[in-house]
Design a protein around this motif. Structure first.
Motif: not given
Length: 198
Positions: A105-115, A188-198
């Motif tokens: 059993l394996c778990e993966a968690v991903v965040d397209l964070s830019g970090r 609605l096509g928004a970048i999913p970050s409060t910073k406005g950039v990922l």
């Protein structure tokens, strides 16, 4: 969201020559040739369960070992994912999956964070799976996460069979990527970050 979420790249070094085509909105079709059979099997599973169309042609210095081929494929695939995602407008950004394979059993968690960051916790009590050195499993995930500029937590929850553990890890990553990369109709096509950039 851009209408075409695809990337094609060709990465050449003195150690490897890698060509990749990636379509994030595919059907899971894979054509993989790295010269390392078990690695081909893992990348095929990744494409299938992420529903990415993936073509990988890798030639590397396998007369030395598989390290450069596996690591450089991870780098190239990560770069292709970044290119295909573009600004990441309208994607879900986060993905999570827990995948079993028999006793593993394996778990993966991903965040397209830019970090870029990797946490990897899996244990292999064999040195090789076919012709793939098991230590290269972590090297692939690290190279991929760093080049894709994403955060990846990949952890083994259970398992004894090394083939099952590796395959569950790749499939968990696939399902987490599928979720993270999917268009979110509410965004609605928004970048999913409060910073406005990922």
């Amino acid at each position: 969201m851009t209408t075409s979420r695809q990337a094609t790249l060709h990465r050449v070094t003195s150690e490897t020559d890698i060509a990749i085509t990636l379509n994030l909105d595919g059907s899971g079709t894979a054509r993989i040739e790295t010269g390392i059979g078990f690695f081909d099997h893992m990348l095929t599973a990744l494409a299938k369960h992420a529903l990415f169309d993936l073509d990988v042609r890798a030639q590397g210095d396998l007369h030395i070992d598989g390290h450069h081929t596996v690591e450089d494929t991870g780098i190239a695939l990560g770069q292709a994912l970044r290119q295909a995602l573009g600004e990441k407008r309208g994607v879900r950004r986060f993905g999570h999956a827990v995948v079993p394979l028999d006793e593993a059993l394996c778990e993966a968690v991903v965040d397209l964070s830019g970090r870029p960051f990797l946490t990897f916790d899996a244990r292999f009590d064999r040195n090789r799976l076919g012709t793939l050195d098991t230590e290269l499993v972590e090297e692939f995930f690290r190279a991929f996460a760093m080049s894709a500029m994403l955060t990846l937590h990949l952890n083994q929850k259970a398992g004894r069979n090394c083939h099952h553990i590796a395959e569950a890890a790749f499939k968990a990553l696939a399902r987490a990527l599928r979720m993270a990369c999917e268009p979110d109709p509410r965004a609605l096509g928004a970048i999913p970050s409060t910073k406005g950039v990922l």
